[in-house]
Motif scaffolding. Structure first.
Motif, PDB file in Angstrom:
ATOM      1  N   GLY A   1      14.100   6.295   6.347  1.00 20.46           N
ATOM      2  CA  GLY A   1      13.732   4.974   6.849  1.00 20.46           C
ATOM      3  C   GLY A   1      13.047   4.131   5.800  1.00 20.46           C
ATOM      4  O   GLY A   1      12.797   4.589   4.672  1.00 20.46           O
ATOM      5  N   PRO A   2      12.730   2.889   6.136  1.00 18.36           N
ATOM      6  CA  PRO A   2      12.105   1.972   5.173  1.00 18.36           C
ATOM      7  C   PRO A   2      10.793   2.519   4.633  1.00 18.36           C
ATOM      8  O   PRO A   2       9.990   3.088   5.363  1.00 18.36           O
ATOM      9  N   GLY A   3      10.588   2.343   3.328  1.00 17.63           N
ATOM     10  CA  GLY A   3       9.315   2.688   2.714  1.00 17.63           C
ATOM     11  C   GLY A   3       9.012   4.163   2.647  1.00 17.63           C
ATOM     12  O   GLY A   3       7.844   4.542   2.526  1.00 17.63           O
ATOM     13  N   VAL A   4      10.026   5.022   2.705  1.00 18.05           N
ATOM     14  CA  VAL A   4       9.801   6.469   2.659  1.00 18.05           C
ATOM     15  C   VAL A   4      10.499   7.051   1.435  1.00 18.05           C
ATOM     16  O   VAL A   4      11.688   6.829   1.224  1.00 18.05           O
ATOM     17  N   ARG A   5       9.758   7.796   0.635  1.00 14.24           N
ATOM     18  CA  ARG A   5      10.302   8.468  -0.552  1.00 14.24           C
ATOM     19  C   ARG A   5       9.938   9.946  -0.496  1.00 14.24           C
ATOM     20  O   ARG A   5       8.799  10.296  -0.178  1.00 14.24           O
ATOM     21  N   ILE A   6      10.902  10.794  -0.778  1.00 18.79           N
ATOM     22  CA  ILE A   6      10.674  12.236  -0.824  1.00 18.79           C
ATOM     23  C   ILE A   6      10.976  12.725  -2.234  1.00 18.79           C
ATOM     24  O   ILE A   6      12.083  12.550  -2.731  1.00 18.79           O
ATOM     25  N   ASP A   7       9.998  13.334  -2.882  1.00 22.67           N
ATOM     26  CA  ASP A   7      10.208  13.978  -4.172  1.00 22.67           C
ATOM     27  C   ASP A   7      10.148  15.483  -3.937  1.00 22.67           C
ATOM     28  O   ASP A   7       9.068  16.041  -3.675  1.00 22.67           O
ATOM     29  N   THR A   8      11.289  16.148  -4.006  1.00 23.61           N
ATOM     30  CA  THR A   8      11.332  17.579  -3.762  1.00 23.61           C
ATOM     31  C   THR A   8      12.587  18.174  -4.368  1.00 23.61           C
ATOM     32  O   THR A   8      13.555  17.460  -4.644  1.00 23.61           O
ATOM     33  N   ALA A   9      12.565  19.482  -4.563  1.00 25.95           N
ATOM     34  CA  ALA A   9      13.743  20.192  -5.050  1.00 25.95           C
ATOM     35  C   ALA A   9      14.133  21.326  -4.104  1.00 25.95           C
ATOM     36  O   ALA A   9      14.967  22.152  -4.441  1.00 25.95           O
ATOM     37  N   ILE A  10      13.530  21.360  -2.908  1.00 21.64           N
ATOM     38  CA  ILE A  10      13.845  22.427  -1.962  1.00 21.64           C
ATOM     39  C   ILE A  10      15.105  22.097  -1.175  1.00 21.64           C
ATOM     40  O   ILE A  10      15.547  20.955  -1.116  1.00 21.64           O
ATOM     41  N   TYR A  11      15.661  23.119  -0.535  1.00 19.45           N
ATOM     42  CA  TYR A  11      16.839  22.947   0.311  1.00 19.45           C
ATOM     43  C   TYR A  11      16.886  24.116   1.292  1.00 19.45           C
ATOM     44  O   TYR A  11      16.202  25.143   1.104  1.00 19.45           O
ATOM     45  N   ALA A  12      17.646  23.978   2.353  1.00 22.18           N
ATOM     46  CA  ALA A  12      17.792  25.066   3.315  1.00 22.18           C
ATOM     47  C   ALA A  12      18.416  26.260   2.611  1.00 22.18           C
ATOM     48  O   ALA A  12      19.459  26.145   1.963  1.00 22.18           O
ATOM     49  N   GLY A  13      17.774  27.408   2.726  1.00 22.76           N
ATOM     50  CA  GLY A  13      18.223  28.604   2.030  1.00 22.76           C
ATOM     51  C   GLY A  13      17.465  28.866   0.741  1.00 22.76           C
ATOM     52  O   GLY A  13      17.596  29.946   0.148  1.00 22.76           O
TER      53      GLY A  13
ATOM     54  N   TRP B   1       0.844  -1.195   0.000  1.00 23.20           N
ATOM     55  CA  TRP B   1       0.000   0.000   0.000  1.00 23.20           C
ATOM     56  C   TRP B   1       0.876   1.240   0.000  1.00 23.20           C
ATOM     57  O   TRP B   1       1.876   1.294   0.708  1.00 23.20           O
ATOM     58  N   ALA B   2       0.506   2.250  -0.780  1.00 28.12           N
ATOM     59  CA  ALA B   2       1.266   3.499  -0.835  1.00 28.12           C
ATOM     60  C   ALA B   2       0.340   4.699  -0.675  1.00 28.12           C
ATOM     61  O   ALA B   2      -0.801   4.673  -1.138  1.00 28.12           O
ATOM     62  N   ILE B   3       0.843   5.725  -0.007  1.00 22.24           N
ATOM     63  CA  ILE B   3       0.100   6.978   0.194  1.00 22.24           C
ATOM     64  C   ILE B   3       1.028   8.140  -0.134  1.00 22.24           C
ATOM     65  O   ILE B   3       2.191   8.138   0.276  1.00 22.24           O
TER      66      ILE B   3
ATOM     67  N   ALA C   1       6.921  19.778  -2.080  1.00 16.44           N
ATOM     68  CA  ALA C   1       7.452  18.435  -1.813  1.00 16.44           C
ATOM     69  C   ALA C   1       6.319  17.429  -1.824  1.00 16.44           C
ATOM     70  O   ALA C   1       5.152  17.777  -1.619  1.00 16.44           O
ATOM     71  N   LYS C   2       6.678  16.186  -2.068  1.00 22.09           N
ATOM     72  CA  LYS C   2       5.727  15.075  -1.972  1.00 22.09           C
ATOM     73  C   LYS C   2       6.363  14.010  -1.083  1.00 22.09           C
ATOM     74  O   LYS C   2       7.490  13.574  -1.327  1.00 22.09           O
ATOM     75  N   LEU C   3       5.637  13.624  -0.065  1.00 21.05           N
ATOM     76  CA  LEU C   3       6.056  12.518   0.795  1.00 21.05           C
ATOM     77  C   LEU C   3       5.258  11.298   0.391  1.00 21.05           C
ATOM     78  O   LEU C   3       4.031  11.318   0.425  1.00 21.05           O
ATOM     79  N   ILE C   4       5.940  10.249  -0.016  1.00 21.95           N
ATOM     80  CA  ILE C   4       5.277   9.008  -0.408  1.00 21.95           C
ATOM     81  C   ILE C   4       5.768   7.907   0.509  1.00 21.95           C
ATOM     82  O   ILE C   4       6.974   7.720   0.689  1.00 21.95           O
ATOM     83  N   VAL C   5       4.833   7.190   1.109  1.00 26.27           N
ATOM     84  CA  VAL C   5       5.196   6.098   2.014  1.00 26.27           C
ATOM     85  C   VAL C   5       4.596   4.799   1.511  1.00 26.27           C
ATOM     86  O   VAL C   5       3.538   4.784   0.870  1.00 26.27           O
ATOM     87  N   TRP C   6       5.275   3.708   1.804  1.00 22.03           N
ATOM     88  CA  TRP C   6       4.813   2.373   1.423  1.00 22.03           C
ATOM     89  C   TRP C   6       4.769   1.485   2.655  1.00 22.03           C
ATOM     90  O   TRP C   6       5.638   1.579   3.539  1.00 22.03           O
ATOM     91  N   GLY C   7       3.750   0.640   2.715  1.00 20.37           N
ATOM     92  CA  GLY C   7       3.649  -0.343   3.786  1.00 20.37           C
ATOM     93  C   GLY C   7       3.116  -1.648   3.239  1.00 20.37           C
ATOM     94  O   GLY C   7       2.556  -1.701   2.141  1.00 20.37           O
ATOM     95  N   ARG C   8       3.268  -2.691   4.006  1.00 20.61           N
ATOM     96  CA  ARG C   8       2.757  -3.994   3.570  1.00 20.61           C
ATOM     97  C   ARG C   8       1.237  -3.988   3.478  1.00 20.61           C
ATOM     98  O   ARG C   8       0.653  -4.740   2.698  1.00 20.61           O
ATOM     99  N   ASP C   9       0.587  -3.135   4.273  1.00 17.97           N
ATOM    100  CA  ASP C   9      -0.858  -2.964   4.204  1.00 17.97           C
ATOM    101  C   ASP C   9      -1.176  -1.512   4.534  1.00 17.97           C
ATOM    102  O   ASP C   9      -0.282  -0.698   4.820  1.00 17.97           O
TER     103      ASP C   9
ATOM    104  N   ALA D   1       1.125   1.610   6.178  1.00 20.55           N
ATOM    105  CA  ALA D   1       1.391   2.817   5.391  1.00 20.55           C
ATOM    106  C   ALA D   1       0.960   4.069   6.158  1.00 20.55           C
ATOM    107  O   ALA D   1       1.667   5.086   6.157  1.00 20.55           O
ATOM    108  N   ILE D   2      -0.186   4.004   6.825  1.00 22.33           N
ATOM    109  CA  ILE D   2      -0.659   5.148   7.605  1.00 22.33           C
ATOM    110  C   ILE D   2       0.279   5.428   8.773  1.00 22.33           C
ATOM    111  O   ILE D   2       0.650   6.587   9.035  1.00 22.33           O
ATOM    112  N   ALA D   3       0.676   4.389   9.484  1.00 21.14           N
ATOM    113  CA  ALA D   3       1.603   4.575  10.606  1.00 21.14           C
ATOM    114  C   ALA D   3       2.930   5.150  10.127  1.00 21.14           C
ATOM    115  O   ALA D   3       3.525   6.023  10.773  1.00 21.14           O
ATOM    116  N   ARG D   4       3.394   4.686   8.985  1.00 22.61           N
ATOM    117  CA  ARG D   4       4.657   5.183   8.431  1.00 22.61           C
ATOM    118  C   ARG D   4       4.503   6.636   7.992  1.00 22.61           C
ATOM    119  O   ARG D   4       5.419   7.449   8.161  1.00 22.61           O
TER     120      ARG D   4
END
Length: 445
Positions: free
Chosen positions: A361-373, A331-333, A385-393, A397-400
């Protein structure tokens, strides 16, 4: 094809550049003067300034983009999403300049971009559509059709997108004013005041099917994404698979999406969008002829790189994957993180990012082009930014997602992170029982 011009900015431009690099392709970034220090500019092999900060003077300037491709020797153009991604005139201009367009044909963009034509193509392909007009309408036709299908109804812009050019009417008097207002908004936003009418499905779910077409009548689907969590028809969160969706409905909907793509000889990645009513019946509403903001959700559950597939298809190569090879797992969100203040009605919050800490950490993907400054400019979409998480169910995925959101630190501007943390505490979301009006009903926005 060896060199690709990426006709976009920020997160999506960086996403495309990375896919090109993995395929051994050179890249050319374009940027406005407001984006001179943007990350996509630094990461690309070459970069060309295409104009002033206003999008019309840079990222929407077809002549400047074509000239940038010519000057750098780029052989192909990838439009990403937004800006000119679904602009048939830009696709034609690229082809006339001898450039490969990484996307569907201009004809397919025209067909599916005209919502009335798309409805008829869907009907012809045996894809169910929402009851309404067969083509563009006059006020007289709108009143007659509304009487036939029953109120409430939606008046929608033929060339619409992003929730603009849409009005809801509950009676004939309201419909008259809606037609005038929707036409005015459509003309201002799209340069086309054509409208069509649909029966309003109350509290629907918004579920879309990811498709890939080879441009020769072949198409596959990569299953569905739930996109019902929306504010003013703008998506805020997406997940796959869609929760509580009947397996038979899922199979029929995904098959319908691929069937429609094949019927229009669709090439590249695209998304066929449906609404699902309370009884579980689904109806086609539109097709997005580009890569979607939420494409990482599908990538996380299928393991298929959709941008690489776009590039392969544009190069005339066969699919790297067949329908029988598509086997979603887990499952991905995706959480869309915008530079907006949820506590102030989601007002934009441009400015300098003074500190940035990203989760991992496991199952975490960040799609972004920002940076400090980095200074978030006020000229473009607020997505940072987009935070995408994956879980076995779904529970994992929600907890992650909850854990990763709590680790995210973006100082200096307001973001939608607090909003997403609130969503993850809502019983209706946790039960997977939400629809396109849930955000408003729960007073989350």
């Amino acid at each position: 094809m060896q060199k690709i011009l990426v006709a976009n900015r920020a997160e999506v431009a960086l996403r495309i550049i990375r896919a090109c690099r993995e395929l051994g392709l050179d890249t050319v970034a374009v940027y406005s003067t407001a984006d001179a220090t943007a990350r996509h500019v630094r990461v690309a092999d070459e970069a060309v300034c295409v104009g002033k900060p206003a999008a019309r003077d840079s990222y929407l300037n077809i002549g400047a983009l074509i000239d940038a491709a010519r000057r750098t020797g780029a052989e192909a153009v990838h439009p990403g999403y937004g800006f000119l991604a679904e602009n048939a005139a830009f696709a034609r201009a690229c082809e006339e300049a001898g450039l490969i367009w990484v996307g569907p044909s201009p004809a397919a963009i025209d067909q599916m971009g005209d919502k009335a034509v798309a409805r008829e193509l869907a009907r012809s392909a045996g894809v169910p559509v929402v009851p309404g007009t067969a083509g563009t309408l006059t006020l007289k036709e709108a009143l007659r059709t509304a009487e036939d299908v029953g109120y409430p109804v939606m008046v929608k812009a033929v060339a619409g997108g992003g929730g603009r050019g849409i009005r809801v009417a509950d009676d004939p008097e309201e419909l008259r004013s809606c037609v005038v207002a929707a036409a005015r908004e459509a003309e201002a936003a799209f340069g086309d005041d054509s409208l069509y009418l649909e029966k309003l499905v109350v509290n629907p779910r918004h579920v879309e099917v990811q498709v890939l077409g080879d441009g020769q009548g072949g198409a596959i689907h990569l299953y569905e994404r739930e996109c019902s969590l929306q504010r003013r028809r703008q998506k805020l969160l997406e997940e796959s698979p869609a929760p509580n969706l009947d397996p038979q409905t899922r199979a029929a909907m995904c098959s319908a999406g691929a069937r429609l793509a094949a019927a229009v000889d669709y090439a590249s990645a695209g998304t066929v969008e449906f609404i699902v009513d309370a009884s579980g019946d689904f109806h086609f509403i539109e097709m997005n002829t580009r890569i979607q903001v939420e494409h990482p959700v599908t990538e996380m559950v299928t393991g298929i790189d959709l941008v690489k597939e776009q590039l392969r298809i544009a190069a005339g190569e066969p699919f790297d994957v067949l329908q029988d090879d598509v086997a979603p797992r887990g499952w991905a969100i995706e959480f869309r993180l915008n530079a907006e203040d949820p506590a102030a009605g989601f007002l934009p919050s441009p400015g300098e990012i003074t500190a940035l800490e990203l989760p991992g950490g496991p199952g975490v993907r960040i799609d972004t082009a920002i940076y400090a400054g980095y200074h978030v400019p006020p000229f473009y979409d607020s997505l940072i930014a987009k935070l995408i998480v994956w879980g076995r169910d779904r529970d994992e995925a929600i907890a992650r997602g909850r854990r990763a959101l709590s680790e995210f630190r973006i100082d200096g501007i307001k973001t939608t992170i607090p909003f997403h943390l609130r969503v993850l505490g809502e019983p209706s979301f946790l039960a997977g029982e939400y629809h396109t009006d849930s955000v408003a009903e729960l007073a989350l926005a």
